[in-house]
Motif scaffolding. Structure first.
Motif, PDB file in Angstrom:
ATOM      1  N   PRO A  49       0.822  -1.231   0.000  1.00 28.60           N
ATOM      2  CA  PRO A  49       0.000   0.000   0.000  1.00 28.60           C
ATOM      3  C   PRO A  49       0.848   1.271   0.000  1.00 28.60           C
ATOM      4  N   ASP A  50       0.276   2.363  -0.540  1.00 26.99           N
ATOM      5  CA  ASP A  50       1.063   3.615  -0.553  1.00 26.99           C
ATOM      6  C   ASP A  50       0.607   4.592   0.529  1.00 26.99           C
ATOM      7  N   ASP A  51      -0.258   4.116   1.446  1.00 26.42           N
ATOM      8  CA  ASP A  51      -0.763   5.030   2.482  1.00 26.42           C
ATOM      9  C   ASP A  51      -0.368   4.583   3.895  1.00 26.42           C
ATOM     10  N   VAL A  52       0.746   3.863   4.010  1.00 30.47           N
ATOM     11  CA  VAL A  52       1.242   3.490   5.348  1.00 30.47           C
ATOM     12  C   VAL A  52       2.657   4.062   5.516  1.00 30.47           C
ATOM     13  N   PRO A  53       3.044   4.350   6.777  1.00 30.79           N
ATOM     14  CA  PRO A  53       4.391   4.918   6.968  1.00 30.79           C
ATOM     15  C   PRO A  53       5.483   3.904   6.627  1.00 30.79           C
ATOM     16  N   THR A  54       6.425   4.316   5.790  1.00 32.25           N
ATOM     17  CA  THR A  54       7.530   3.422   5.433  1.00 32.25           C
ATOM     18  C   THR A  54       8.859   4.105   5.779  1.00 32.25           C
ATOM     19  N   HIS A  55       9.880   3.298   5.917  1.00 30.98           N
ATOM     20  CA  HIS A  55      11.207   3.857   6.168  1.00 30.98           C
ATOM     21  C   HIS A  55      12.102   3.499   4.997  1.00 30.98           C
ATOM     22  N   PRO A  56      12.655   4.504   4.332  1.00 35.79           N
ATOM     23  CA  PRO A  56      13.530   4.196   3.194  1.00 35.79           C
ATOM     24  C   PRO A  56      14.841   3.595   3.696  1.00 35.79           C
ATOM     25  N   LEU A  57      15.388   2.673   2.931  1.00 30.47           N
ATOM     26  CA  LEU A  57      16.712   2.125   3.255  1.00 30.47           C
ATOM     27  C   LEU A  57      17.642   2.432   2.094  1.00 30.47           C
ATOM     28  N   LEU A  58      18.919   2.579   2.394  1.00 30.29           N
ATOM     29  CA  LEU A  58      19.901   2.736   1.317  1.00 30.29           C
ATOM     30  C   LEU A  58      19.976   1.429   0.537  1.00 30.29           C
ATOM     31  N   VAL A  59      20.138   1.544  -0.789  1.00 27.75           N
ATOM     32  CA  VAL A  59      20.325   0.362  -1.629  1.00 27.75           C
ATOM     33  C   VAL A  59      21.826   0.190  -1.855  1.00 27.75           C
ATOM     34  N   VAL A  60      22.352  -0.957  -1.452  1.00 29.69           N
ATOM     35  CA  VAL A  60      23.778  -1.237  -1.627  1.00 29.69           C
ATOM     36  C   VAL A  60      23.924  -2.317  -2.698  1.00 29.69           C
ATOM     37  N   ASP A  61      24.885  -2.109  -3.584  1.00 30.55           N
ATOM     38  CA  ASP A  61      25.077  -3.024  -4.716  1.00 30.55           C
ATOM     39  C   ASP A  61      26.182  -4.030  -4.376  1.00 30.55           C
ATOM     40  N   TYR A  62      25.793  -5.296  -4.256  1.00 26.87           N
ATOM     41  CA  TYR A  62      26.780  -6.313  -3.853  1.00 26.87           C
ATOM     42  C   TYR A  62      27.896  -6.472  -4.889  1.00 26.87           C
ATOM     43  N   ASN A  63      27.564  -6.316  -6.167  1.00 18.48           N
ATOM     44  CA  ASN A  63      28.602  -6.416  -7.205  1.00 18.48           C
ATOM     45  C   ASN A  63      29.713  -5.395  -6.975  1.00 18.48           C
ATOM     46  N   LEU A  64      29.316  -4.206  -6.542  1.00 20.48           N
ATOM     47  CA  LEU A  64      30.321  -3.157  -6.291  1.00 20.48           C
ATOM     48  C   LEU A  64      31.107  -3.436  -5.011  1.00 20.48           C
ATOM     49  N   LEU A  65      30.434  -4.017  -4.019  1.00 21.71           N
ATOM     50  CA  LEU A  65      31.160  -4.363  -2.783  1.00 21.71           C
ATOM     51  C   LEU A  65      32.229  -5.416  -3.070  1.00 21.71           C
ATOM     52  N   LYS A  66      31.852  -6.370  -3.929  1.00 22.30           N
ATOM     53  CA  LYS A  66      32.793  -7.463  -4.235  1.00 22.30           C
ATOM     54  C   LYS A  66      34.100  -6.946  -4.814  1.00 22.30           C
ATOM     55  N   ILE A  67      34.004  -5.860  -5.609  1.00 18.12           N
ATOM     56  CA  ILE A  67      35.245  -5.312  -6.182  1.00 18.12           C
ATOM     57  C   ILE A  67      35.783  -4.160  -5.322  1.00 18.12           C
ATOM     58  N   ARG A  68      35.254  -4.107  -4.089  1.00 19.30           N
ATOM     59  CA  ARG A  68      35.716  -3.121  -3.085  1.00 19.30           C
ATOM     60  C   ARG A  68      35.637  -1.682  -3.599  1.00 19.30           C
ATOM     61  N   ASP A  69      34.528  -1.372  -4.258  1.00 20.36           N
ATOM     62  CA  ASP A  69      34.281   0.003  -4.702  1.00 20.36           C
ATOM     63  C   ASP A  69      34.145   0.896  -3.458  1.00 20.36           C
ATOM     64  N   GLN A  70      35.013   1.895  -3.352  1.00 12.48           N
ATOM     65  CA  GLN A  70      35.072   2.692  -2.118  1.00 12.48           C
ATOM     66  C   GLN A  70      33.785   3.452  -1.842  1.00 12.48           C
ATOM     67  N   ASN A  71      33.193   3.958  -2.910  1.00  8.86           N
ATOM     68  CA  ASN A  71      31.963   4.713  -2.752  1.00  8.86           C
ATOM     69  C   ASN A  71      30.854   3.824  -2.183  1.00  8.86           C
ATOM     70  N   GLU A  72      30.775   2.602  -2.700  1.00  6.94           N
ATOM     71  CA  GLU A  72      29.739   1.671  -2.251  1.00  6.94           C
ATOM     72  C   GLU A  72      30.011   1.223  -0.805  1.00  6.94           C
ATOM     73  N   ILE A  73      31.289   1.015  -0.506  1.00  4.10           N
ATOM     74  CA  ILE A  73      31.665   0.642   0.862  1.00  4.10           C
ATOM     75  C   ILE A  73      31.263   1.752   1.833  1.00  4.10           C
ATOM     76  N   ASN A  74      31.435   2.994   1.410  1.00  2.00           N
ATOM     77  CA  ASN A  74      31.050   4.107   2.277  1.00  2.00           C
ATOM     78  C   ASN A  74      29.545   4.173   2.496  1.00  2.00           C
ATOM     79  N   ARG A  75      28.782   3.808   1.449  1.00  2.00           N
ATOM     80  CA  ARG A  75      27.314   3.803   1.597  1.00  2.00           C
ATOM     81  C   ARG A  75      26.877   2.683   2.550  1.00  2.00           C
ATOM     82  N   LEU A  76      27.529   1.516   2.413  1.00  2.00           N
ATOM     83  CA  LEU A  76      27.231   0.410   3.325  1.00  2.00           C
ATOM     84  C   LEU A  76      27.538   0.826   4.762  1.00  2.00           C
ATOM     85  N   TRP A  77      28.679   1.473   4.936  1.00  2.00           N
ATOM     86  CA  TRP A  77      29.109   1.905   6.267  1.00  2.00           C
ATOM     87  C   TRP A  77      28.111   2.902   6.860  1.00  2.00           C
ATOM     88  N   GLU A  78      27.670   3.825   6.026  1.00  2.00           N
ATOM     89  CA  GLU A  78      26.683   4.822   6.447  1.00  2.00           C
ATOM     90  C   GLU A  78      25.410   4.121   6.943  1.00  2.00           C
TER      91      GLU A  78
END
Ligand SMILES: O=C(O)CCC(=O)C(=O)O
Ligand SMILES: [Fe+2]
Length: 350
Positions: free
Chosen positions: A10-39
């Motif tokens: 439903p679009d009328d209930v309170p939701t909490h957004p989560l950051l989307v982390v890309d596992y493919n980028l984590l696997k190659i140790r992409d620093q930007n993605e690692i920082n988003r995961l850390w955040e």
């Protein structure tokens, strides 16, 4: 079986957004993605993980869960987890409390120890129904292996961000030692109003949870917020979160957030809700206390903590799980104090 389509969240209930982390980028140790995961891991402690490559294994596990829950209750009860605080095996609906008043939970689940899945056909921890054994190598093991791989990658990243000696966190979660790590399939039957708690508010007991939802119902209570908010399931995205063990080991830098499960909201409410999880937990002998002697970052964090002793649990991982599991069992309930004795790092918020 093909993945069924469901009525929309439903679009009328309170939701909490989560950051989307890309596992493919984590696997190659992409620093930007690692920082988003850390955040994400140091704020709410929940994030979506995409490109995890586990869809097929998850779908097969859902099918196995469905097949298992269709067994007669009497058959399932032969594999019940018992009242001594062990997690592995079957849990019938109503066997746990969802709050201090002793309201019963509405979900049934099956927990399969990673130790049993990986040792199969040897029995490491306990027995499972024959239909589960029949799929141990083809369904459970592949799900466990992929989940372990992903969570070990995440632990390696957290290890480095925390300034711990190389490989410290993965070693504390070694496959060699018996642990509480397990795969879980959960069924919440339809027929409950949206406000009837299915699983009570809790923090996860272990280090990392790798969760798969198709229908809504999971809610988080973010720090400093008084209203429960749904986490909307996104197709192909796992929901990952930090549990108590990692929160404690990191001196509170990584955050283990409270969550609970309600029946699916809106048009999804009449459907059975299924979820599948892999819980990565430290080896049984690991003492749950901040790793301050191995990291200046953790030491500094602890020096700013208002009550650093509260993180020194004095418990091994096994003792921590046993206490929490045992005291949520209705069979062990004496009063509200039993519920309180089942708590982790919730800090009185539930
Ligand atoms: O079913 C869900 O979405 C979450 C389950 C959960 O929180 C748990 O099993 O610890
Ligand atoms: Fe949970």
């Amino acid at each position: 079986m093909p993945v069924p389509t469901f009525p929309p969240f439903p679009d009328d209930v309170p939701t909490h957004p989560l950051l989307v982390v890309d596992y493919n980028l984590l696997k190659i140790r992409d620093q930007n993605e690692i920082n988003r995961l850390w955040e994400a891991a140091t704020s709410l402690g929940f994030w979506y993980l995409k490109n995890h490559g586990t869809d097929e294994e998850v779908n097969d596990l859902f099918d196995l869960g469905e097949e298992t829950m269709e067994l007669p209750l009497e058959e399932k009860m032969k594999y019940e987890q018992g009242d001594a605080g062990s997690s592995f095996g079957y849990k019938a609906a109503g066997a746990n409390a969802v709050d201090a008043s002793g309201l019963k939970d509405t979900i049934e689940f099956l927990n399969i120890a990673k130790d049993d899945a990986l040792a199969y056909p040897k029995v490491a921890r306990r027995a499972y129904p024959p239909n589960v054994n029949a799929k141990m190598s083809t369904v459970v093991q592949p799900f466990v292996r992929k989940s372990v791989d992903i969570n070990t990658t995440l632990l390696g990243i957290f290890n480095d961000k925390l300034g711990l000696p190389e490989g410290t966190l993965p070693k504390l979660h070694s496959l060699e030692e018996h642990s509480g790590s397990e795969a879980r399939v959960i069924k919440n039957p339809p027929g409950y109003p949206v406000e009837r708690m299915a699983i009570g508010a809790h923090t996860d007991f272990g280090s990392l949870s790798f969760l798969h939802n198709r229908l809504g119902g999971l809610q988080v209570l973010p720090p400093g917020v008084d209203e429960w908010q749904y986490v909307k399931p996104l197709p192909g995205h796992a929901i990952c979160n930090v549990g108590d063990a990692l929160a404690v080991l990191s001196g509170g830098i990584l955050h283990s957030n409270i969550h609970r499960v309600m029946p699916p909201p809106g048009a999804q409410n009449p459907l059975t809700r299924w979820s599948a999880v892999f819980f990565t937990r430290p080896g049984n002998s690991i003492v749950l206390r901040p790793l301050a002697d191995q990291s200046d970052i953790i030491k500094d964090k602890l020096s700013q903590h208002p009550d650093p002793e509260s993180l020194d649990t004095g418990a091994t991982s096994l003792e921590w799980f046993t206490r929490r599991i045992k005291n949520q069992r209705m069979a062990n309930r004496k009063g509200p104090e039993t519920w309180l004795a089942s708590r982790g790092t919730e800090q009185g918020r539930v």
